[in-house]
Design a protein around this motif. Structure first.
Motif, PDB file in Angstrom:
ATOM      1  N   VAL A  76       0.853  -1.191   0.000  1.00  0.00           N
ATOM      2  CA  VAL A  76       0.000   0.000   0.000  1.00  0.00           C
ATOM      3  C   VAL A  76       0.886   1.238   0.000  1.00  0.00           C
ATOM      4  CG1 VAL A  76      -1.783   1.277   1.275  1.00  0.00           C
ATOM      5  CG2 VAL A  76      -1.743  -1.239   1.345  1.00  0.00           C
ATOM      6  N   ILE A  77       0.515   2.253  -0.796  1.00  0.00           N
ATOM      7  CA  ILE A  77       1.189   3.542  -0.716  1.00  0.00           C
ATOM      8  C   ILE A  77       0.144   4.619  -0.488  1.00  0.00           C
ATOM      9  CG2 ILE A  77       1.201   3.883  -3.246  1.00  0.00           C
ATOM     10  CD1 ILE A  77       3.921   5.385  -2.826  1.00  0.00           C
ATOM     11  N   GLU A  78       0.387   5.457   0.513  1.00  0.00           N
ATOM     12  CA  GLU A  78      -0.457   6.623   0.755  1.00  0.00           C
ATOM     13  C   GLU A  78       0.270   7.834   0.195  1.00  0.00           C
ATOM     14  OE1 GLU A  78      -2.650   9.271   4.224  1.00  0.00           O
ATOM     15  OE2 GLU A  78      -1.176   7.755   4.806  1.00  0.00           O
ATOM     16  N   VAL A  79      -0.279   8.419  -0.849  1.00  0.00           N
ATOM     17  CA  VAL A  79       0.346   9.539  -1.544  1.00  0.00           C
ATOM     18  C   VAL A  79      -0.136  10.840  -0.899  1.00  0.00           C
ATOM     19  CG1 VAL A  79       0.689  10.679  -3.749  1.00  0.00           C
ATOM     20  CG2 VAL A  79       0.383   8.190  -3.665  1.00  0.00           C
ATOM     21  N   GLY A  80       0.814  11.619  -0.395  1.00  0.00           N
ATOM     22  CA  GLY A  80       0.450  12.814   0.353  1.00  0.00           C
ATOM     23  C   GLY A  80      -0.020  12.443   1.741  1.00  0.00           C
ATOM     24  N   SER A  81       0.789  11.683   2.439  1.00  0.00           N
ATOM     25  CA  SER A  81       0.386  11.097   3.723  1.00  0.00           C
ATOM     26  C   SER A  81       0.406  12.103   4.863  1.00  0.00           C
ATOM     27  CB  SER A  81       1.316   9.930   4.070  1.00  0.00           C
ATOM     28  OG  SER A  81       2.659  10.380   4.230  1.00  0.00           O
ATOM     29  N   GLY A  82       1.012  13.277   4.659  1.00  0.00           N
ATOM     30  CA  GLY A  82       1.116  14.225   5.764  1.00  0.00           C
ATOM     31  C   GLY A  82       1.866  13.596   6.926  1.00  0.00           C
ATOM     32  N   THR A  83       1.251  13.598   8.094  1.00  0.00           N
ATOM     33  CA  THR A  83       1.883  13.003   9.274  1.00  0.00           C
ATOM     34  C   THR A  83       1.675  11.494   9.346  1.00  0.00           C
ATOM     35  OG1 THR A  83      -0.055  13.578  10.596  1.00  0.00           O
ATOM     36  CG2 THR A  83       1.776  15.153  10.580  1.00  0.00           C
ATOM     37  N   SER A  84       1.052  10.922   8.319  1.00  0.00           N
ATOM     38  CA  SER A  84       1.038   9.466   8.073  1.00  0.00           C
ATOM     39  C   SER A  84       0.188   8.657   9.052  1.00  0.00           C
ATOM     40  CB  SER A  84       2.480   8.908   8.063  1.00  0.00           C
ATOM     41  OG  SER A  84       3.309   9.684   7.247  1.00  0.00           O
ATOM     42  N   GLN A  85      -0.812   9.266   9.639  1.00  0.00           N
ATOM     43  CA  GLN A  85      -1.671   8.535  10.566  1.00  0.00           C
ATOM     44  C   GLN A  85      -2.396   7.385   9.874  1.00  0.00           C
ATOM     45  OE1 GLN A  85      -4.218  11.327  12.623  1.00  0.00           O
ATOM     46  NE2 GLN A  85      -2.499  12.569  13.293  1.00  0.00           N
ATOM     47  N   LEU A  86      -2.915   7.625   8.668  1.00  0.00           N
ATOM     48  CA  LEU A  86      -3.616   6.563   7.950  1.00  0.00           C
ATOM     49  C   LEU A  86      -2.671   5.418   7.613  1.00  0.00           C
ATOM     50  CD1 LEU A  86      -6.166   5.462   6.540  1.00  0.00           C
ATOM     51  CD2 LEU A  86      -5.360   6.618   4.464  1.00  0.00           C
ATOM     52  N   SER A  87      -1.479   5.739   7.132  1.00  0.00           N
ATOM     53  CA  SER A  87      -0.506   4.696   6.799  1.00  0.00           C
ATOM     54  C   SER A  87      -0.218   3.817   8.012  1.00  0.00           C
ATOM     55  CB  SER A  87       0.804   5.328   6.310  1.00  0.00           C
ATOM     56  OG  SER A  87       0.633   5.967   5.075  1.00  0.00           O
ATOM     57  N   ILE A  88      -0.039   4.440   9.157  1.00  0.00           N
ATOM     58  CA  ILE A  88       0.234   3.690  10.387  1.00  0.00           C
ATOM     59  C   ILE A  88      -0.956   2.819  10.763  1.00  0.00           C
ATOM     60  CG2 ILE A  88       0.571   3.991  12.883  1.00  0.00           C
ATOM     61  CD1 ILE A  88       2.373   6.422  12.130  1.00  0.00           C
ATOM     62  N   ILE A 135       8.330   6.070  -8.241  1.00  0.00           N
ATOM     63  CA  ILE A 135       7.901   4.722  -7.876  1.00  0.00           C
ATOM     64  C   ILE A 135       7.886   3.793  -9.082  1.00  0.00           C
ATOM     65  CG2 ILE A 135       6.010   3.359  -6.877  1.00  0.00           C
ATOM     66  CD1 ILE A 135       7.387   5.246  -4.891  1.00  0.00           C
ATOM     67  N   GLU A 136       8.380   2.577  -8.898  1.00  0.00           N
ATOM     68  CA  GLU A 136       8.322   1.549  -9.943  1.00  0.00           C
ATOM     69  C   GLU A 136       6.865   1.298 -10.311  1.00  0.00           C
ATOM     70  OE1 GLU A 136       9.605  -0.990 -12.770  1.00  0.00           O
ATOM     71  OE2 GLU A 136      10.895   0.223 -11.481  1.00  0.00           O
ATOM     72  N   HIS A 137       6.575   1.305 -11.590  1.00  0.00           N
ATOM     73  CA  HIS A 137       5.206   1.142 -12.053  1.00  0.00           C
ATOM     74  C   HIS A 137       4.671  -0.262 -11.735  1.00  0.00           C
ATOM     75  CE1 HIS A 137       5.807   4.595 -15.206  1.00  0.00           C
ATOM     76  NE2 HIS A 137       5.978   4.987 -13.952  1.00  0.00           N
ATOM     77  N   CYS A 138       3.371  -0.345 -11.521  1.00  0.00           N
ATOM     78  CA  CYS A 138       2.676  -1.619 -11.244  1.00  0.00           C
ATOM     79  C   CYS A 138       3.237  -2.310  -9.988  1.00  0.00           C
ATOM     80  CB  CYS A 138       2.767  -2.555 -12.439  1.00  0.00           C
ATOM     81  SG  CYS A 138       2.028  -1.903 -13.943  1.00  0.00           S
ATOM     82  N   THR A 139       3.451  -1.537  -8.937  1.00  0.00           N
ATOM     83  CA  THR A 139       4.057  -2.063  -7.717  1.00  0.00           C
ATOM     84  C   THR A 139       3.054  -2.287  -6.595  1.00  0.00           C
ATOM     85  OG1 THR A 139       6.230  -1.117  -8.175  1.00  0.00           O
ATOM     86  CG2 THR A 139       5.715  -1.523  -5.865  1.00  0.00           C
ATOM     87  N   PHE A 140       2.060  -1.412  -6.457  1.00  0.00           N
ATOM     88  CA  PHE A 140       1.226  -1.408  -5.262  1.00  0.00           C
ATOM     89  C   PHE A 140      -0.178  -1.965  -5.494  1.00  0.00           C
ATOM     90  CE2 PHE A 140       4.563   1.536  -4.129  1.00  0.00           C
ATOM     91  CZ  PHE A 140       4.808   1.187  -2.804  1.00  0.00           C
ATOM     92  N   ASP A 141      -0.675  -2.675  -4.484  1.00  0.00           N
ATOM     93  CA  ASP A 141      -2.043  -3.191  -4.499  1.00  0.00           C
ATOM     94  C   ASP A 141      -3.053  -2.099  -4.205  1.00  0.00           C
ATOM     95  OD1 ASP A 141      -1.567  -6.241  -4.664  1.00  0.00           O
ATOM     96  OD2 ASP A 141      -0.291  -5.643  -2.985  1.00  0.00           O
ATOM     97  N   VAL A 142      -2.626  -1.084  -3.492  1.00  0.00           N
ATOM     98  CA  VAL A 142      -3.481   0.059  -3.176  1.00  0.00           C
ATOM     99  C   VAL A 142      -2.677   1.341  -3.330  1.00  0.00           C
ATOM    100  CG1 VAL A 142      -4.801   1.280  -1.379  1.00  0.00           C
ATOM    101  CG2 VAL A 142      -4.938  -1.212  -1.548  1.00  0.00           C
ATOM    102  N   VAL A 143      -3.245   2.298  -4.060  1.00  0.00           N
ATOM    103  CA  VAL A 143      -2.739   3.671  -4.073  1.00  0.00           C
ATOM    104  C   VAL A 143      -3.825   4.536  -3.447  1.00  0.00           C
ATOM    105  CG1 VAL A 143      -2.059   5.648  -5.472  1.00  0.00           C
ATOM    106  CG2 VAL A 143      -1.254   3.358  -6.086  1.00  0.00           C
ATOM    107  N   TRP A 144      -3.521   5.116  -2.302  1.00  0.00           N
ATOM    108  CA  TRP A 144      -4.479   5.934  -1.555  1.00  0.00           C
ATOM    109  C   TRP A 144      -4.006   7.378  -1.617  1.00  0.00           C
ATOM    110  CZ3 TRP A 144      -8.367   3.978   2.122  1.00  0.00           C
ATOM    111  CH2 TRP A 144      -9.037   5.010   2.799  1.00  0.00           C
ATOM    112  N   CYS A 145      -4.863   8.267  -2.111  1.00  0.00           N
ATOM    113  CA  CYS A 145      -4.460   9.665  -2.271  1.00  0.00           C
ATOM    114  C   CYS A 145      -5.670  10.556  -2.014  1.00  0.00           C
ATOM    115  CB  CYS A 145      -3.906   9.881  -3.677  1.00  0.00           C
ATOM    116  SG  CYS A 145      -3.284  11.548  -3.974  1.00  0.00           S
ATOM    117  N   THR A 146      -5.823  11.045  -0.801  1.00  0.00           N
ATOM    118  CA  THR A 146      -6.967  11.890  -0.472  1.00  0.00           C
ATOM    119  C   THR A 146      -6.488  13.224   0.100  1.00  0.00           C
ATOM    120  OG1 THR A 146      -7.213  10.952   1.768  1.00  0.00           O
ATOM    121  CG2 THR A 146      -8.434   9.895  -0.015  1.00  0.00           C
ATOM    122  N   GLY A 147      -7.125  14.298  -0.362  1.00  0.00           N
ATOM    123  CA  GLY A 147      -6.796  15.631   0.120  1.00  0.00           C
ATOM    124  C   GLY A 147      -5.474  16.159  -0.367  1.00  0.00           C
TER     125      GLY A 147
END
Length: 310
Positions: A76-88, A135-147
């Motif tokens: 999973v990659i969170e794009v624009g994670s800020g302080t990364s609470q969701l990633s954690i 990022i290497e293309h076709c790497t992640f099962d989830v790309v999460w990018c909100t806000g």
């Protein structure tokens, strides 16, 4: 040995354990980075342990069911994670490999410190710029990018880039300011700028529903900074992002608010829903003005699954 998620052409350095930096950033990204450096958003007020964050996830039906249905062994990659609470939150109590990606190193440091404090080994932190396409293309099962993309130099170009990072069959989650749902905030922004920072602050403290909650001074300052003083901002519509999905071979699954005006049900979160009509999508977006989505910034979410033929 190169880390697996970097493209071969990308130069990066290891900053700390599980923390990497790609240094080149464009002018707009640097401007946004400087903006968030002093007041990272969101902050960690009242989150002393990882259990505190997990409770936040459990209280959100969308996040709770997303993590449950996602399962284990995913990237999973969170794009624009800020302080990364969701990633954690997505990494905690799983064997998923989660990357928190953001251009502001001060924000990532807060997340990295919290992860280290709580002995979280499967969350990684990457400081960089979307437009470098690191990022290497076709790497992640989830790309999460909100806000995020509405604060870049070009929302569509950024979306086209991050779509490449998603595996065929992977899930894209996109959240953007809505053209209609953000009108309440836009009006308050207008008054805030007319009144100036001092009087404007008093105005939004009284009229912004989020700021009327029992929150800390740090969280109040971060919210005012993010919602009323941001140097780069634009809004989008559901129909606009549907075209983005179609262009990038991402099959529509659902939106929040529901684009077909049905009741929200996240029990089978990855089951495809009807995208509705232009009229139903318009009504759904206008309705944001009268619910929590509009009162808390006017962000809508659209998510889908990348075609296996991509």
């Amino acid at each position: 040995m190169r880390h697996f998620f970097f493209r071969d052409s990308i130069e990066y350095k290891k900053y700390r354990e599980n923390f990497y930096i790609v240094e080149n950033k464009d002018k707009v990204t640097k401007r946004v980075t400087d903006f968030y450096a002093d007041l990272p958003f969101p902050n960690y007020d009242n989150f002393e342990t990882i259990r505190d964050l997990s409770n936040k996830l459990e209280n959100n039906a969308f996040l709770r069911n997303f993590k449950k249905e996602l399962g284990f062994g995913k990237k999973v990659i969170e794009v624009g994670s800020g302080t990364s609470q969701l990633s954690i939150m997505l990494a905690h109590n799983t064997n998923n490999y989660v990357v928190a990606f953001d251009p502001t190193i001060q924000s990532l440091m807060l997340g990295n410190n919290f992860a280290e404090k709580n002995n979280l080994k499967n969350c990684f932190f990457l400081n960089g710029d979307i437009f470098n396409d690191p990022i290497e293309h076709c790497t992640f099962d989830v790309v999460w990018c909100t806000g995020v993309l509405h604060h870049t130099k070009d929302s569509l170009e950024a979306f086209n880039i991050i779509s490449k990072w998603l595996k065929p069959g992977g899930i894209m989650v996109l959240g953007l300011y809505n053209k209609y749902g953000r009108l309440r905030t836009n009006f308050r922004q207008f008054i805030y700028k007319i009144l100036g920072n001092k009087l404007g602050r008093k105005y939004v403290l009284f009229f912004d529903p989020y700021l009327r909650k029992d929150i800390s001074e740090n969280k109040t300052n971060s919210w005012i900074n993010d919602q009323y003083e941001h140097p780069v901002e634009r809004s989008h519509t559901i129909d606009e992002t549907l075209k983005w999905f179609d262009k990038n071979n991402i099959e529509f699954l659902n939106t929040i608010p529901s684009s077909n005006l049905s009741d929200e049900n996240f029990e089978q979160i990855f089951q495809k829903k009807d995208r509705g009509s232009f009229f139903s999508r318009l009504i759904a977006q206008i309705s944001m003005l009268f619910n929590n989505l509009g009162s808390e910034g006017g962000l809508f979410i659209i998510y889908g699954r990348k075609s296996n033929d991509s």
